[in-house]
Scaffold this motif. Structure first.
Motif, PDB file in Angstrom:
ATOM      1  N   GLU A  47       0.843  -1.199   0.000  1.00  0.00           N
ATOM      2  CA  GLU A  47       0.000   0.000   0.000  1.00  0.00           C
ATOM      3  C   GLU A  47       0.877   1.248   0.000  1.00  0.00           C
ATOM      4  OE1 GLU A  47      -3.491   2.189   2.677  1.00  0.00           O
ATOM      5  OE2 GLU A  47      -2.764   0.181   3.241  1.00  0.00           O
ATOM      6  N   TRP A  48       1.963   1.198   0.777  1.00  0.00           N
ATOM      7  CA  TRP A  48       2.973   2.267   0.774  1.00  0.00           C
ATOM      8  C   TRP A  48       4.284   1.629   0.374  1.00  0.00           C
ATOM      9  CZ3 TRP A  48       0.557   1.831   5.930  1.00  0.00           C
ATOM     10  CH2 TRP A  48      -0.666   2.521   5.991  1.00  0.00           C
ATOM     11  N   LYS A  49       4.824   2.064  -0.725  1.00  0.00           N
ATOM     12  CA  LYS A  49       6.007   1.425  -1.299  1.00  0.00           C
ATOM     13  C   LYS A  49       7.294   2.055  -0.757  1.00  0.00           C
ATOM     14  CE  LYS A  49       3.792  -0.191  -5.532  1.00  0.00           C
ATOM     15  NZ  LYS A  49       2.464  -0.085  -4.924  1.00  0.00           N
ATOM     16  N   GLY A  51      10.357   4.175  -0.107  1.00  0.00           N
ATOM     17  CA  GLY A  51      10.664   5.535  -0.540  1.00  0.00           C
ATOM     18  C   GLY A  51       9.479   6.469  -0.531  1.00  0.00           C
ATOM     19  N   GLU A  52       8.251   5.929  -0.443  1.00  0.00           N
ATOM     20  CA  GLU A  52       7.058   6.775  -0.457  1.00  0.00           C
ATOM     21  C   GLU A  52       6.739   7.304   0.944  1.00  0.00           C
ATOM     22  OE1 GLU A  52       4.511   4.778  -4.146  1.00  0.00           O
ATOM     23  OE2 GLU A  52       3.783   4.594  -2.079  1.00  0.00           O
ATOM     24  N   MET A  53       6.062   8.437   0.971  1.00  0.00           N
ATOM     25  CA  MET A  53       5.617   9.004   2.243  1.00  0.00           C
ATOM     26  C   MET A  53       4.310   8.348   2.653  1.00  0.00           C
ATOM     27  SD  MET A  53       5.140  13.021   3.308  1.00  0.00           S
ATOM     28  CE  MET A  53       3.780  13.334   2.180  1.00  0.00           C
ATOM     29  N   ILE A  54       4.199   7.998   3.924  1.00  0.00           N
ATOM     30  CA  ILE A  54       2.958   7.433   4.426  1.00  0.00           C
ATOM     31  C   ILE A  54       2.052   8.584   4.893  1.00  0.00           C
ATOM     32  CG2 ILE A  54       4.183   5.346   5.150  1.00  0.00           C
ATOM     33  CD1 ILE A  54       3.735   6.295   8.071  1.00  0.00           C
ATOM     34  N   LYS A  90       9.307  17.141   6.688  1.00  0.00           N
ATOM     35  CA  LYS A  90       8.818  16.548   5.440  1.00  0.00           C
ATOM     36  C   LYS A  90       7.773  15.457   5.668  1.00  0.00           C
ATOM     37  CE  LYS A  90      13.044  17.453   2.791  1.00  0.00           C
ATOM     38  NZ  LYS A  90      14.144  16.840   1.984  1.00  0.00           N
ATOM     39  N   PHE A  93       8.542   8.384   5.889  1.00  0.00           N
ATOM     40  CA  PHE A  93       8.670   7.669   4.631  1.00  0.00           C
ATOM     41  C   PHE A  93       8.978   6.194   4.886  1.00  0.00           C
ATOM     42  CE2 PHE A  93       9.390  12.057   3.812  1.00  0.00           C
ATOM     43  CZ  PHE A  93       8.978  12.310   2.510  1.00  0.00           C
ATOM     44  N   VAL A  94       8.587   5.370   3.922  1.00  0.00           N
ATOM     45  CA  VAL A  94       8.943   3.952   3.985  1.00  0.00           C
ATOM     46  C   VAL A  94      10.435   3.833   3.705  1.00  0.00           C
ATOM     47  CG1 VAL A  94       8.499   1.648   3.057  1.00  0.00           C
ATOM     48  CG2 VAL A  94       6.655   3.357   3.106  1.00  0.00           C
ATOM     49  N   THR A  96      13.980   2.477   2.494  1.00  0.00           N
ATOM     50  CA  THR A  96      14.362   1.792   1.272  1.00  0.00           C
ATOM     51  C   THR A  96      15.849   1.486   1.297  1.00  0.00           C
ATOM     52  OG1 THR A  96      14.600   2.038  -1.130  1.00  0.00           O
ATOM     53  CG2 THR A  96      14.520   4.065   0.160  1.00  0.00           C
ATOM     54  N   THR A 194      13.446  -3.533  -5.352  1.00  0.00           N
ATOM     55  CA  THR A 194      12.852  -2.858  -6.505  1.00  0.00           C
ATOM     56  C   THR A 194      12.287  -3.837  -7.527  1.00  0.00           C
ATOM     57  OG1 THR A 194      14.415  -1.031  -6.239  1.00  0.00           O
ATOM     58  CG2 THR A 194      13.306  -1.209  -8.364  1.00  0.00           C
TER      59      THR A 194
END
Length: 262
Positions: A47-49, A51-54, A90, A93-94, A96, A194
């Protein structure tokens, strides 16, 4: 009077539903731990990959119908577990494996000056075969299930320093080949994350001093019998599922193996 009162807990994410848990129940978990588990499920499902922000703490609190403080405590633990990364001003984030600080979390060999030096990976072999019995046991596979075996050398400052033998479950890493490894520019764990959707969450290691056997000595360019550091690692993804067995032999002249204990 009831001598064994029960507590009623709202189930996060299920409006109106309640769960009655005896106060003395050994299976009771604090609410923030339940929220931590739900966020982890979102990470595992993609759902949250990476590098993405939750969503913000306020948004997650509304989603799970709990206080912002409960969400904050859950996120604090996930950040301590290296699953999430807080960035001042910011958001959260997930984590990575493409981040420099995460890359060196699993590579603990440091030069004596303490600086992190870039390394070059030289692939020796990548092949699919039936899992040897011990590898199958460590990866929780059936005997003779398919596995991928990777052998490589790591060079620091032009010196061959590490020989790695890496075993991966074939079903998870279907399509992994020497060509794909050669074409990928970046850390191995970043590629697994990735291209194969498999993120290394934690690892368990066993370390001991050994004398280099002739085959390993030749690869590392040292004399047979030279002292090496042998590191055997089992790496796990979400759900504490083993997805890598790594056996490494380290030349430690000018280097040391650093581990932070907490």
């Amino acid at each position: 009077m009831n001598s064994n009162p029960a507590s009623t807990t709202n189930l996060p994410g299920a409006a109106g539903a309640t769960e009655v848990v005896p106060a003395s129940s050994p299976t009771f978990s604090p609410l923030y731990q339940q929220i931590k588990a739900l966020i982890t499920q979102g990470l595992e499902s993609g759902e949250w990959k990476p590098g993405e922000m939750i969503p913000s703490e306020v948004e997650l609190a509304a989603r799970y119908k709990v206080s912002q403080g409960t969400v904050r405590k859950a996120i604090d633990e996930l950040a301590a577990d290296n699953l999430l990364v807080r960035r001042q001003g910011k958001g959260t984030f997930v984590a990575t494996h493409n981040e420099d600080r995460v890359q060196f979390r699993f590579l603990r060999l440091l030069p004596e000056d303490g600086d992190l030096h870039p390394h070059v990976s030289r692939l020796l072999e990548c092949r699919r075969l039936r899992a040897p019995a011990e590898i199958a046991r460590q990866l929780d596979l059936k005997p003779a299930d398919p596995v991928v075996c990777i052998k490589r050398l790591l060079q620091f400052d032009g010196e061959t320093t590490v020989f790695d033998e890496i075993w991966l479950p074939g079903a998870v890493f279907r399509g992994l080949s020497a060509e794909r490894l050669a074409d990928y520019k970046g850390p191995l764990y970043a590629m697994f994350e990735t291209e194969f959707g498999t993120r290394m969450i934690r690892a368990s290691e066993k370390i001991r001093a050994v004398g280099a056997d002739p085959a390993v000595a030749e690869l590392l360019g040292v004399a047979a019998g030279s002292p090496l550091l042998s590191v055997e690692r089992v790496s796990y993804t979400y759900g504490d599922r083993p997805v890598e067995v790594r056996r490494g032999w380290y030349v430690t002249n000018g280097y040391y193996y650093q581990n932070d204990l907490s």
